[in-house]
Design a protein around this motif. Structure first.
Motif, PDB file in Angstrom:
ATOM      1  N   GLN A 365       0.825  -1.207   0.000  1.00  0.00           N
ATOM      2  CA  GLN A 365       0.000   0.000   0.000  1.00  0.00           C
ATOM      3  C   GLN A 365       0.863   1.263   0.000  1.00  0.00           C
ATOM      4  O   GLN A 365       1.839   1.374   0.741  1.00  0.00           O
ATOM      5  CB  GLN A 365      -0.898   0.019   1.232  1.00  0.00           C
ATOM      6  N   TYR A 366       0.485   2.224  -0.853  1.00  0.00           N
ATOM      7  CA  TYR A 366       1.167   3.517  -0.859  1.00  0.00           C
ATOM      8  C   TYR A 366       0.221   4.615  -0.391  1.00  0.00           C
ATOM      9  O   TYR A 366       0.586   5.456   0.449  1.00  0.00           O
ATOM     10  CB  TYR A 366       1.694   3.846  -2.260  1.00  0.00           C
ATOM     11  N   ALA A 367      -1.007   4.641  -0.911  1.00  0.00           N
ATOM     12  CA  ALA A 367      -1.970   5.672  -0.509  1.00  0.00           C
ATOM     13  C   ALA A 367      -3.381   5.155  -0.724  1.00  0.00           C
ATOM     14  O   ALA A 367      -3.649   4.378  -1.644  1.00  0.00           O
ATOM     15  CB  ALA A 367      -1.745   6.953  -1.291  1.00  0.00           C
ATOM     16  N   LEU A 368      -4.278   5.588   0.149  1.00  0.00           N
ATOM     17  CA  LEU A 368      -5.699   5.295  -0.005  1.00  0.00           C
ATOM     18  C   LEU A 368      -6.446   6.607   0.184  1.00  0.00           C
ATOM     19  O   LEU A 368      -6.441   7.185   1.272  1.00  0.00           O
ATOM     20  CB  LEU A 368      -6.164   4.255   1.023  1.00  0.00           C
ATOM     21  N   LEU A 369      -7.076   7.073  -0.891  1.00  0.00           N
ATOM     22  CA  LEU A 369      -7.661   8.411  -0.894  1.00  0.00           C
ATOM     23  C   LEU A 369      -9.097   8.369  -1.382  1.00  0.00           C
ATOM     24  O   LEU A 369      -9.416   7.689  -2.354  1.00  0.00           O
ATOM     25  CB  LEU A 369      -6.846   9.342  -1.797  1.00  0.00           C
ATOM     26  N   ASN A 370      -9.955   9.097  -0.699  1.00  0.00           N
ATOM     27  CA  ASN A 370     -11.318   9.328  -1.161  1.00  0.00           C
ATOM     28  C   ASN A 370     -11.342  10.677  -1.873  1.00  0.00           C
ATOM     29  O   ASN A 370     -10.574  11.590  -1.519  1.00  0.00           O
ATOM     30  CB  ASN A 370     -12.293   9.357   0.021  1.00  0.00           C
ATOM     31  N   TYR A 371     -12.214  10.810  -2.865  1.00  0.00           N
ATOM     32  CA  TYR A 371     -12.247  12.084  -3.576  1.00  0.00           C
ATOM     33  C   TYR A 371     -13.670  12.593  -3.746  1.00  0.00           C
ATOM     34  O   TYR A 371     -14.644  11.831  -3.787  1.00  0.00           O
ATOM     35  CB  TYR A 371     -11.558  11.960  -4.939  1.00  0.00           C
ATOM     36  N   THR A 372     -13.756  13.913  -3.844  1.00  0.00           N
ATOM     37  CA  THR A 372     -15.012  14.588  -4.187  1.00  0.00           C
ATOM     38  C   THR A 372     -14.700  15.594  -5.282  1.00  0.00           C
ATOM     39  O   THR A 372     -13.591  16.141  -5.345  1.00  0.00           O
ATOM     40  CB  THR A 372     -15.614  15.320  -2.973  1.00  0.00           C
ATOM     41  N   MET A 373     -15.682  15.818  -6.152  1.00  0.00           N
ATOM     42  CA  MET A 373     -15.466  16.701  -7.292  1.00  0.00           C
ATOM     43  C   MET A 373     -16.484  17.829  -7.306  1.00  0.00           C
ATOM     44  O   MET A 373     -17.663  17.627  -6.984  1.00  0.00           O
ATOM     45  CB  MET A 373     -15.569  15.910  -8.608  1.00  0.00           C
ATOM     46  N   ARG A 374     -15.995  19.002  -7.712  1.00  0.00           N
ATOM     47  CA  ARG A 374     -16.879  20.135  -7.944  1.00  0.00           C
ATOM     48  C   ARG A 374     -16.318  20.909  -9.120  1.00  0.00           C
ATOM     49  O   ARG A 374     -15.283  21.559  -8.999  1.00  0.00           O
ATOM     50  CB  ARG A 374     -16.975  21.027  -6.703  1.00  0.00           C
ATOM     51  N   ASN A 375     -16.979  20.764 -10.256  1.00  0.00           N
ATOM     52  CA  ASN A 375     -16.471  21.319 -11.518  1.00  0.00           C
ATOM     53  C   ASN A 375     -15.079  20.755 -11.787  1.00  0.00           C
ATOM     54  O   ASN A 375     -14.909  19.542 -11.834  1.00  0.00           O
ATOM     55  CB  ASN A 375     -16.475  22.849 -11.473  1.00  0.00           C
ATOM     56  N   ASP A 376     -14.070  21.598 -11.906  1.00  0.00           N
ATOM     57  CA  ASP A 376     -12.709  21.123 -12.192  1.00  0.00           C
ATOM     58  C   ASP A 376     -11.861  20.990 -10.939  1.00  0.00           C
ATOM     59  O   ASP A 376     -10.655  20.718 -11.027  1.00  0.00           O
ATOM     60  CB  ASP A 376     -12.013  22.084 -13.167  1.00  0.00           C
ATOM     61  N   THR A 377     -12.461  21.170  -9.769  1.00  0.00           N
ATOM     62  CA  THR A 377     -11.726  21.038  -8.515  1.00  0.00           C
ATOM     63  C   THR A 377     -11.989  19.663  -7.915  1.00  0.00           C
ATOM     64  O   THR A 377     -13.144  19.240  -7.762  1.00  0.00           O
ATOM     65  CB  THR A 377     -12.138  22.137  -7.515  1.00  0.00           C
ATOM     66  N   VAL A 378     -10.906  18.949  -7.584  1.00  0.00           N
ATOM     67  CA  VAL A 378     -11.014  17.606  -7.016  1.00  0.00           C
ATOM     68  C   VAL A 378     -10.290  17.599  -5.674  1.00  0.00           C
ATOM     69  O   VAL A 378      -9.111  17.953  -5.604  1.00  0.00           O
ATOM     70  CB  VAL A 378     -10.407  16.536  -7.945  1.00  0.00           C
ATOM     71  N   ALA A 379     -10.994  17.213  -4.622  1.00  0.00           N
ATOM     72  CA  ALA A 379     -10.405  17.157  -3.281  1.00  0.00           C
ATOM     73  C   ALA A 379     -10.200  15.703  -2.875  1.00  0.00           C
ATOM     74  O   ALA A 379     -11.121  14.881  -2.971  1.00  0.00           O
ATOM     75  CB  ALA A 379     -11.310  17.866  -2.284  1.00  0.00           C
ATOM     76  N   PHE A 380      -8.993  15.365  -2.421  1.00  0.00           N
ATOM     77  CA  PHE A 380      -8.646  14.030  -1.966  1.00  0.00           C
ATOM     78  C   PHE A 380      -8.401  14.062  -0.456  1.00  0.00           C
ATOM     79  O   PHE A 380      -7.706  14.951   0.052  1.00  0.00           O
ATOM     80  CB  PHE A 380      -7.387  13.527  -2.666  1.00  0.00           C
TER      81      PHE A 380
END
Length: 418
Positions: A365-380
Motif C-alpha cells: 500500500q502507498y496511498a488510499l484516498l477518497n475524492y469529491t469533485m466540484r467542476n474542475d476542482t477535485v479534493a482528496f
C-alpha cells in the motif's frame, strides 16, 4: 525504341565480370541486411564479432550492443553496417572465384527481388497497421500536453505533431499499408515500389531532420525499394524521362514442377495470414479501448500532510510534497514531487465508492484516498503511507487543451497560430 528483353531472355545473357560482381554484391548485401536489421532476430556470434571488430580495428573500447531502447542508430549499429558491407564484399569475391564459369546471376537477382518485396511489404503493412489502429503516434498524453515546446526533443516534437491529429496519422498509415499491399503481387510490384519509396522517403527525412533513431532502417527500406525497381529501370527511364511508350514485364520466375508452384502459393498465403495475425494486436486494442476513469492532469492547489500545509513550490529538497499528478494510462498513476522527481505507482480507481487505491509495484500500500469533485476542482482525503493527507487539485482534461480540444474548422476568419 530500345529492345527491352523479357525476364526469361535476360537470364540467358552472359554478363561482364564487373556487372556480375556488383549485381551479386547487391544481392548478398540485401540478404545480410535483412538478417541483421534493427528488428531481426539476434545472432549472438555475429554480435560478438561486431564488438570485436569495432574494438580491434576502430578502437571503440566501450562498444557494446544496447538493447530495449528503440534506437537503431547506436554506435554498434553503424559498426554492424560496416561489417556486413565488408563481409558481403568478401562473400561476393569468394563466390565469383569458385563459380567463375557462371554466365550470370540473373535468376538469383530476380528471386532476391521477390524476397525484398515481401520484406518491404511486411515492414510497410506493420507500420501501417500501427498507425491505422493507434499503435504508433497515439493521442498526446497529459504529460506531453503539459510539456513546454522548447523542452521537447525534436523526436518528441514529431510524436506531438502526429499525435495531435488522429486523421493525419490514419492517412499516413493507410499510405504505408497500401504500398505494402501493392508489393505483395507481381503485377503491382512496380507501382508498389514507387509508392512505398515515396512514402518512406518522407519517413526517412523526418528521421534525419528530427533525429529519430531509425535512420539506418528507414534509409535501407528506401534503398530496397530502389533495388526492386532496378528490374524496370530502363523502362521507367524511357517512360518518365524520354516519354516513350513502354510495356512493363513482371517477374515470371516459376518453379519447374506443379507441386512446387502450389507450395509457393501456399507459403505466400501463410505469409499474409501470419503477417495479419501479428498485427491483430493493434486492431484488438483499438476496438477494445475502454474509457479511463478519472483521466486527466491534476495540478496541486493545496497539499496538507499531517495537518501541516506544504508549500507547492519547486524545491529540490522536498521529496514529500506533490506538485502534479497524471492519470493517463490504465492501472497506473504518475506523481511529480516538488523536487521535480516523477514516481510511478499502480492505481485502482473506484468511481462508485470514489476512491483512489494507490500501491507500489510490489503491491504494498502507498496511498488510499477518497475524492469529491466540484467542476474542475477535485479534493482528496485519506492517507499517504502512514500520514493523513488532504490534497486539492485543479483538473484538466483533453478538451481543455487547444492542441487536442480545438478540432477541425472549415472556416477560419483569423489564423489560429497562437
Amino acid at each position: 525504341m530500345e529492345n527491352i528483353l523479357t525476364p526469361e531472355e535476360q537470364i540467358k545473357i552472359h554478363d561482364s565480370l564487373l556487372k556480375k560482381f556488383f549485381g551479386l554484391w547487391a544481392v548478398v548485401y540485401v540478404y545480410a541486411f535483412m538478417a541483421t536489421s534493427q528488428f531481426s532476430i539476434p545472432i549472438p556470434f555475429l554480435e560478438q564479432f561486431v564488438v570485436w571488430f569495432g574494438k580491434t580495428f576502430l578502437h571503440l573500447e566501450d562498444l557494446h550492443k544496447i538493447t530495449n531502447t528503440g534506437s537503431g542508430d547506436t554506435t554498434y549499429d553503424f559498426v554492424l553496417i560496416l561489417v556486413i558491407t565488408i563481409l558481403s564484399l568478401l562473400i561476393t569475391i569468394i563466390i565469383l572465384f569458385i563459380d567463375r564459369k557462371r554466365a550470370s546471376y540473373r535468376s538469383l537477382y530476380l528471386f532476391t527481388i521477390v524476397i525484398a518485396r515481401y520484406y518491404v511489404a511486411f515492414t510497410m503493412i506493420t507500420y501501417g497497421f500501427a498507425k491505422l489502429f493507434d499503435g504508433q503516434f497515439p493521442a498526446n498524453g497529459y504529460s506531453r500536453l503539459e510539456e513546454k515546446v522548447g523542452d521537447m526533443s525534436p523526436m518528441g516534437m514529431v510524436w506531438a505533431f502526429m499525435g495531435a491529429s488522429r486523421a493525419y496519422t490514419f492517412v499516413s498509415g493507410l499510405l504505408e499499408f497500401t504500398g505494402g499491399v501493392l508489393l505483395l503481387f507481381r503485377k503491382t510490384k512496380t507501382i508498389g515500389a514507387l509508392f512505398s519509396m515515396a512514402v518512406m522517403l518522407n519517413v526517412a527525412l523526418l528521421n534525419y531532420m528530427y533525429d529519430v533513431p531509425v535512420k539506418i532502417f528507414s534509409t535501407h527500406i528506401v534503398l530496397l525499394c530502389i533495388f526492386i525497381l532496378t528490374f524496370d529501370w530502363k523502362l521507367l527511364y524511357n517512360f518518365f524521362i524520354r516519354h516513350r511508350t513502354e510495356k512493363l514485364y513482371y517477374n515470371k520466375l516459376r518453379a519447374p514442377k506443379k507441386w512446387m508452384q502450389i507450395s509457393l502459393r501456399v507459403i505466400k498465403i501463410l505469409f499474409i495470414v501470419v503477417m495479419l495475425n501479428n498485427n491483430y494486436y493493434y486492431l484488438q486494442r483499438a476496438f477494445n479501448k475502454q474509457p479511463l476513469p478519472m483521466e486527466g492532469y491534476y495540478a496541486v492547489n493545496t497539499f496538507i500532510l499531517n495537518h501541516d500545509t506544504l508549500p507547492v513550490i519547486a524545491n529540490k529538497k522536498d521529496t514529500v510534497g506533490w506538485s502534479k499528478m497524471f492519470i493517463q494510462y490504465p492501472g497506473s498513476v504518475s506523481v511529480k514531487l516538488n523536487s521535480d522527481t516523477t514516481i510511478w505507482k499502480k492505481v485502482k480507481v473506484d468511481t462508485v465508492k470514489k476512491t483512489f487505491n494507490i500501491s507500489n509495484y510490489d503491491s504494498t500500500q502507498y496511498a488510499l484516498l477518497n475524492y469529491t469533485m466540484r467542476n474542475d476542482t477535485v479534493a482528496f482525503n485519506g492517507t499517504i503511507k502512514n500520514d493523513t493527507a488532504t490534497i486539492i487539485f485543479i483538473r484538466k482534461q483533453k478538451k481543455d487543451y487547444s492542441l487536442s480540444g480545438r478540432g477541425f474548422h472549415w472556416i477560419n476568419e483569423y489564423p489560429p497560430n497562437w
